[in-house]
Every structure is written in structure tokens, then in C-alpha cells.
Design a protein around this motif. Structure first.
Motif, short mmCIF file in Angstrom:
data_model
loop_
_atom_site.label_atom_id
_atom_site.label_comp_id
_atom_site.label_asym_id
_atom_site.label_seq_id
_atom_site.Cartn_x
_atom_site.Cartn_y
_atom_site.Cartn_z
N LYS A 43 0.86 -1.18 0.00
CA LYS A 43 0.00 0.00 0.00
C LYS A 43 0.90 1.23 0.00
O LYS A 43 2.02 1.19 0.51
CB LYS A 43 -0.88 0.05 1.25
CG LYS A 43 -1.93 -1.05 1.35
CD LYS A 43 -3.16 -0.71 0.56
CE LYS A 43 -4.27 -1.75 0.83
NZ LYS A 43 -5.49 -1.48 0.05
N ARG A 44 0.41 2.31 -0.57
CA ARG A 44 1.21 3.53 -0.60
C ARG A 44 1.50 4.00 0.82
O ARG A 44 0.62 4.03 1.68
CB ARG A 44 0.45 4.63 -1.36
CG ARG A 44 1.25 5.91 -1.53
CD ARG A 44 0.48 6.91 -2.36
NE ARG A 44 1.21 8.17 -2.50
CZ ARG A 44 0.77 9.21 -3.19
NH1 ARG A 44 -0.39 9.15 -3.82
NH2 ARG A 44 1.49 10.31 -3.24
N ASN A 134 -0.85 3.13 7.85
CA ASN A 134 -0.33 2.16 6.88
C ASN A 134 0.90 1.50 7.46
O ASN A 134 1.99 2.06 7.46
CB ASN A 134 -0.02 2.80 5.53
CG ASN A 134 0.28 1.74 4.47
OD1 ASN A 134 0.01 0.57 4.68
ND2 ASN A 134 0.84 2.15 3.37
N ASN A 187 5.69 -3.68 4.51
CA ASN A 187 4.58 -3.33 3.62
C ASN A 187 4.89 -3.86 2.21
O ASN A 187 5.35 -3.13 1.34
CB ASN A 187 4.42 -1.80 3.61
CG ASN A 187 3.30 -1.33 2.69
OD1 ASN A 187 2.41 -2.08 2.33
ND2 ASN A 187 3.38 -0.07 2.30
N TYR A 242 -5.47 -7.40 1.24
CA TYR A 242 -4.33 -6.63 1.75
C TYR A 242 -4.93 -5.34 2.29
O TYR A 242 -4.94 -4.30 1.64
CB TYR A 242 -3.31 -6.35 0.65
CG TYR A 242 -1.96 -5.94 1.22
CD1 TYR A 242 -1.09 -6.90 1.71
CD2 TYR A 242 -1.60 -4.60 1.29
CE1 TYR A 242 0.14 -6.53 2.25
CE2 TYR A 242 -0.37 -4.23 1.83
CZ TYR A 242 0.49 -5.20 2.30
OH TYR A 242 1.71 -4.85 2.84
N ASN A 244 -6.43 -2.01 4.52
CA ASN A 244 -5.95 -0.79 5.15
C ASN A 244 -5.83 -1.03 6.65
O ASN A 244 -6.49 -1.90 7.22
CB ASN A 244 -6.92 0.37 4.88
CG ASN A 244 -6.92 0.78 3.43
OD1 ASN A 244 -5.89 0.74 2.76
ND2 ASN A 244 -8.08 1.16 2.92
#
Length: 265
Positions: A43-44, A134, A187, A242, A244
């Protein structure tokens, strides 16, 4: 006053130096994982939380080290029995001792971790870790600075009874669990299916941080999913899962109020 200030400074500086040393040992692994998170993240990354985690890491490590030193000073020497030793030349015995060390740690941590999600006053502190919007490898040290105190009796004392003073353990025995913490918070979009049933992976642990209701109160173990499997809290993510991460709170994820001795939620 000057003398007292010098004593305080002389007491704090070694712990700060130790924190910087720990960061230095982990830096090569962190550099690799962080580079991969930037190139191909699951994820960003959230920039504000990443910066928060960077400045807070040495603070957390220093304060935790100070608190643990004060707690160890109160433990009678004859409590650290050292029933087993990791100071052994036989690689098989050494490997079995280290495996037992991880199993004891993980079993104790599993139940403390589970309590941190069910006992309100424990969750008040543990929420600092879960507030990261995140999860990434830098989330590893994003814990309230008092959390090590809560781990002392259920985790560190049993380990010291079995293996003796933890300060006398081989450096790799102390470093590897910390490096593994970096790994499970990584991540990454890589699922690692071949090892997922035997070792906690980033996908397995991310479910624990998920904001999805179906993922709540799942995947408490740090090293081995076996404890979650045995006690009914395991959730193995599907290919599309995946999620948040974070928590719902009236305070921002990176609020300093989360770091107060009695943190705000």
C-alpha cells in the motif's frame, strides 16, 4: 542541582547510545525493506506516519531501555536461574535452545497481546502501535514507551528464569527478534505462501492491524502462527486481502497525546 543533573545525564546517555546502536544494527535490514516499500509497496506509504515513526524510534528505544533497567534492578539475582544456556558449542543444542526461547517468548506474548486487545486500559497503550494508518517496517518500534513495562512480568521474567539474565544472552539472540519485528510489519505485496503456515509473515500480521471488522482480534502471534491456530484466532488472508490499517479515534494517528503517561484515545 548540577550534581544531580550530571547523574541523570550519565544515567540516560548510555541508554541513548544503546538505542542508536540497536538502530545501527538494524539499519541494513531497514534500508533494504524501506527501499522495497518505496519501489513496490503493498500500500502507498503514509508520509506523516513514516516521519513520526522515524523520530520516535530512538525515543522509544531509549525510554524502554531506561525503564527495563530500573525494573531489572529490583529483581533478586537468584530469580534469573538460567536452567538452560545458549552459550553452547554444539550447534544442535544451541539451535534447540534458541527455538525454545522463541516459543516461550511467542506463547507469553500471544496471551499478553490478546489481553492488550480485550482489556481496556491495556488497549489504551497498545493503540499507539495500531494507530499507524499504513503499517510498514518502521511501525516496529511505534509502541507506547510504557509497553515494555507491561511485558516485563509475563514475558521477560519467565525467559530470565529459563535462560538466565537476558543481558548475558548472545547478541544475535537479542537482535533477531527485533529484526523479525521489522519483517512482519513489512509493507510488501509478496505473500510468501510456502512459509505462511509455519512462520508469521507480513500478510499474516497485517490482518492483525486491519480496520476490517472480520479481521479484528486475529493473528496475535509474533513468530509462529501455531498459537493462533490452536487458540482459534488465526486468519489466513486470501489473495485479494491486503487491508488498510489503523484505528478509528478522535485523535490523529500521530498525535503526541498518544504518548502521554496515560494516553488519550
Amino acid at each position: 542541582m548540577t550534581l544531580n543533573l550530571h547523574k541523570i545525564t550519565d544515567f540516560i546517555i548510555p541508554h541513548f547510545d544503546g538505542a542508536l546502536g540497536a538502530i545501527g544494527l538494524a539499519l541494513p535490514i531497514l534500508a533494504v525493506f524501506m527501499s522495497m516499500e518505496l519501489i513496490r509497496p503493498g500500500k502507498r506509504l503514509d508520509l506523516k506516519s513514516t516521519l513520526f515513526n522515524i523520530w520516535y524510534t530512538p525515543v522509544f528505544l531509549t525510554l524502554s531501555s531506561i525503564l527495563l533497567a530500573l525494573l531489572w534492578a529490583m529483581v533478586p539475582a537468584n530469580w534469573t536461574l538460567g536452567l538452560l544456556s545458549m552459550d553452547h558449542s554444539d550447534p544442535i543444542i544451541l539451535s534447540l535452545s534458541f527455538a525454545l526461547y522463541l516459543l516461550i517468548f511467542d506463547f507469553a506474548y500471544y496471551w499478553l497481546h490478546r489481553a492488550q486487545h480485550t482489556v481496556p486500559w491495556l488497549w489504551r497503550y497498545h493503540a499507539t502501535h495500531h494507530a499507524d494508518p499504513n503499517v510498514s517496517c518502521l511501525t516496529t518500534s511505534r509502541h507506547h514507551w510504557l509497553e515494555e513495562v507491561f511485558r516485563f512480568v509475563p514475558i521477560l521474567l519467565p525467559l530470565s528464569i529459563v535462560f538466565g539474565s537476558l543481558s548475558k544472552l548472545p547478541i544475535w539472540a537479542l537482535v533477531l527478534p527485533g529484526l523479525f519485528g521489522i519483517f512482519i510489519h513489512w509493507n510488501t505485496p509478496w505473500r510468501m505462501n510456502l512459509i505462511a503456515k509455519w512462520i508469521v509473515t507480513p500478510w499474516f500480521h497485517r490482518i492483525h492491524h486491519s480496520i476490517q471488522p472480520e479481521h479484528h482480534n486475529k493473528n496475535y502471534a509474533v513468530f509462529f502462527p501455531i498459537w493462533d491456530i490452536i487458540f482459534g484466532s488465526a486468519y489466513f488472508a486470501k489473495a485479494h486481502e491486503y487491508p488498510n490499517t489503523g484505528i478509528i479515534s478522535r485523535h490523529s494517528s500521530n498525535s503526541l497525546k498518544r504518548l502521554l503517561p496515560i494516553p488519550h484515545q
